[in-house]
Design a protein around this motif. Structure first.
Motif, PDB file in Angstrom:
ATOM      1  N   LEU A  85     -21.625   2.784 -11.808  1.00 15.93           N
ATOM      2  CA  LEU A  85     -21.208   1.409 -12.107  1.00 15.93           C
ATOM      3  C   LEU A  85     -20.899   1.261 -13.592  1.00 15.93           C
ATOM      4  O   LEU A  85     -19.873   0.674 -13.975  1.00 15.93           O
ATOM      5  N   MET A  86     -21.763   1.799 -14.461  1.00 16.61           N
ATOM      6  CA  MET A  86     -21.545   1.727 -15.906  1.00 16.61           C
ATOM      7  C   MET A  86     -20.215   2.357 -16.297  1.00 16.61           C
ATOM      8  O   MET A  86     -19.460   1.792 -17.096  1.00 16.61           O
ATOM      9  N   SER A  87     -19.928   3.530 -15.724  1.00 20.29           N
ATOM     10  CA  SER A  87     -18.686   4.237 -16.055  1.00 20.29           C
ATOM     11  C   SER A  87     -17.462   3.439 -15.633  1.00 20.29           C
ATOM     12  O   SER A  87     -16.493   3.291 -16.397  1.00 20.29           O
ATOM     13  N   VAL A 111     -17.218   0.167 -15.007  1.00 21.61           N
ATOM     14  CA  VAL A 111     -17.110  -1.094 -15.740  1.00 21.61           C
ATOM     15  C   VAL A 111     -16.682  -0.845 -17.191  1.00 21.61           C
ATOM     16  O   VAL A 111     -15.866  -1.593 -17.747  1.00 21.61           O
ATOM     17  N   SER A 112     -17.218   0.204 -17.814  1.00 22.80           N
ATOM     18  CA  SER A 112     -16.834   0.535 -19.186  1.00 22.80           C
ATOM     19  C   SER A 112     -15.355   0.896 -19.257  1.00 22.80           C
ATOM     20  O   SER A 112     -14.660   0.519 -20.218  1.00 22.80           O
ATOM     21  N   PHE A 113     -14.871   1.619 -18.249  1.00 20.18           N
ATOM     22  CA  PHE A 113     -13.451   1.972 -18.211  1.00 20.18           C
ATOM     23  C   PHE A 113     -12.587   0.709 -18.076  1.00 20.18           C
ATOM     24  O   PHE A 113     -11.570   0.558 -18.752  1.00 20.18           O
ATOM     25  N   ALA A 114     -13.012  -0.212 -17.203  1.00 14.02           N
ATOM     26  CA  ALA A 114     -12.276  -1.470 -17.017  1.00 14.02           C
ATOM     27  C   ALA A 114     -12.246  -2.276 -18.318  1.00 14.02           C
ATOM     28  O   ALA A 114     -11.206  -2.839 -18.695  1.00 14.02           O
ATOM     29  N   SER A 139     -21.502   6.234 -20.875  1.00 12.41           N
ATOM     30  CA  SER A 139     -21.632   6.064 -19.427  1.00 12.41           C
ATOM     31  C   SER A 139     -21.380   7.381 -18.692  1.00 12.41           C
ATOM     32  O   SER A 139     -22.139   7.754 -17.784  1.00 12.41           O
ATOM     33  N   CYS A 140     -20.336   8.089 -19.094  1.00 12.47           N
ATOM     34  CA  CYS A 140     -19.998   9.361 -18.451  1.00 12.47           C
ATOM     35  C   CYS A 140     -21.068  10.418 -18.726  1.00 12.47           C
ATOM     36  O   CYS A 140     -21.385  11.232 -17.851  1.00 12.47           O
ATOM     37  N   ALA A 151     -23.167  -4.155 -17.521  1.00 10.33           N
ATOM     38  CA  ALA A 151     -23.282  -2.738 -17.172  1.00 10.33           C
ATOM     39  C   ALA A 151     -24.476  -2.085 -17.860  1.00 10.33           C
ATOM     40  O   ALA A 151     -25.273  -1.384 -17.222  1.00 10.33           O
ATOM     41  N   PHE A 152     -24.620  -2.320 -19.166  1.00 10.09           N
ATOM     42  CA  PHE A 152     -25.679  -1.627 -19.898  1.00 10.09           C
ATOM     43  C   PHE A 152     -27.032  -2.322 -19.747  1.00 10.09           C
ATOM     44  O   PHE A 152     -28.069  -1.668 -19.891  1.00 10.09           O
ATOM     45  N   SER A 153     -27.041  -3.602 -19.415  1.00 10.66           N
ATOM     46  CA  SER A 153     -28.305  -4.271 -19.122  1.00 10.66           C
ATOM     47  C   SER A 153     -28.853  -3.817 -17.770  1.00 10.66           C
ATOM     48  O   SER A 153     -30.071  -3.722 -17.590  1.00 10.66           O
TER      49      SER A 153
END
Length: 394
Positions: free
Chosen positions: A166-168, A170-173, A86-87, A22-24
């Motif tokens: 997408l980052m948000s 995936v980070s939540f998951a 992310s948010c 996500a962050f990459s």
């Protein structure tokens, strides 16, 4: 017990892949986003600098927190910070907020990388720690290799806001997996933090990893520019960089297994000398097949030295000090990477890629020789101690 630890490994493997991917995706395209919102060059440079400095400064503190509170609490705190970052990217476009968010992202990384390595190292069997770490690190490097390509497709089709979405998600998951798996992740929690950790046994490793980080960031900065100047297309340049990452990732399990069975300091020395030498030759080569071969060899040699270094650090350190030491390890690695990126960027405008990377390669080779020499010295000391004990028994 083995089933429980296997479940923990799978959970952390997935979390590591999700967060890294996500962050990459965002970091590889972040400079383009800065252009989209008309962020000036100084602010863009500050965004990258703040992230690096935050990660470097906070890594040792995260290690001390880890020794005191236990790894799963710190892990979930890091995942929560990643979700907040992310948010923030998704909902705010103010430059000041973005700079603050970059600082928090560096802190989240400091809470995440040392902690997740600690959890794998402390819960794996001692005789197979290297192999376990090698397999686990595949989650990081495969995500790192795939993210820029996937991010380019996503941004081109739906804009950069889709990257933040997408980052948000995936980070939540990842946070959900981390919280739900906390009961299975039963790391040792220490009631008091240990201070005054001795670095005597790992000083050569920390010296080596600084220059290793410098060389890695030099590749990131210099190689794309060098390949473009040599006449390769962006697609070809991306393919060559992916070759190095792919062979690095695929070599990790074997490199980890070697670190369990062979002399680790010898592997660090050999792999470090080879990787630095190959990097110096690579930035002076212009034929595609030769560059691709050198990139693959660079990836393999880097995997051998880095796996041996991580395994040696974990195996040679008592568990109650491991968190603090891993925090310092990642701090020094990050400092080397930051210095490498800065000096490579500055020097590349005045000198060729070979001249720019030469000092780092030479010092990396010196650091590798230092590690190798320290291993021989340690073995000699152990041999003398055993001989004295044998004479005393007689």
């Amino acid at each position: 017990m083995r089933t429980e630890k296997y479940g923990m490994f799978i959970q952390l493997f997935i979390i590591n892949f999700l967060i890294t991917f996500a962050f990459s995706v965002n970091d590889s395209l972040f400079s383009l986003y800065m252009g989209d919102i008309n962020m000036n060059a100084a602010a863009t440079g500050a965004a990258f600098a703040f992230y690096s400095l935050s990660k470097i400064i906070l890594s040792p503190f995260s290690g001390k927190m880890l020794d005191k509170f236990g790894f799963y609490k710190i892990l979930n705190l890091g995942l929560l910070a990643y979700l907040a970052v992310s948010c923030s990217y998704f909902f705010f476009i103010d430059q000041t907020v973005i700079l603050i968010t970059r600082i928090i992202q560096g802190g989240a990384c400091a809470l995440f990388r040392p902690v997740i390595h600690y959890s794998i190292g402390i819960n794996s069997r001692k005789e197979t720690q290297g192999k376990t770490l090698g397999i686990f690190d595949m989650s990081f490097y495969t995500a790192l290799a795939a993210a820029p390509f996937f991010g380019g497709i996503l941004r081109n089709a739906y804009g950069h806001s889709s990257v933040f979405l997408l980052m948000s998600a995936v980070s939540f998951a990842a946070l959900v997996i981390g919280v739900s798996g906390s009961k299975a992740i039963k790391g040792k929690v220490h009631s008091t933090a240990r201070c005054g950790v001795s670095l005597a046994h790992c000083t050569p490793l920390l010296f080596y990893i600084f220059w290793r980080g410098w060389c890695i960031s030099s590749v990131v900065v210099l190689l794309p520019v060098y390949l473009k100047k040599t006449g390769f297309s962006d697609i070809t340049a991306g393919l060559i960089i992916s070759v190095s990452s792919l062979f690095f990732a695929l070599s990790l399990p074997l490199a980890g297994a070697l670190a369990d069975k062979k002399d680790r300091k010898g592997l660090i020395g050999t792999g470090g000398i080879l990787s630095a030498s190959l990097l110096f030759v690579l930035v002076q080569t212009s034929e595609f097949s030769a560059i691709a071969f050198l990139a693959a060899a660079y990836g393999i040699s880097g995997a051998i030295s880095q796996s041996a270094c991580s395994t040696e650090l974990i195996k040679s350190t008592k568990s109650e000090y491991l968190g603090s030491l891993l925090g310092r390890f990642h701090c020094i690695l990050g400092a080397g990477a930051a210095c490498g990126a800065f000096f490579s960027s500055v020097l590349s405008s005045q000198y060729s890629a070979a001249k720019t990377v030469a000092p780092a390669c030479v010092l990396s080779i010196c650091a590798s020789v230092y590690v190798f020499y320290s291993g021989i010295k340690h073995e000699k000391k152990q041999f003398i101690q055993k001989a004295i004990k044998a004479q005393a028994c007689e």
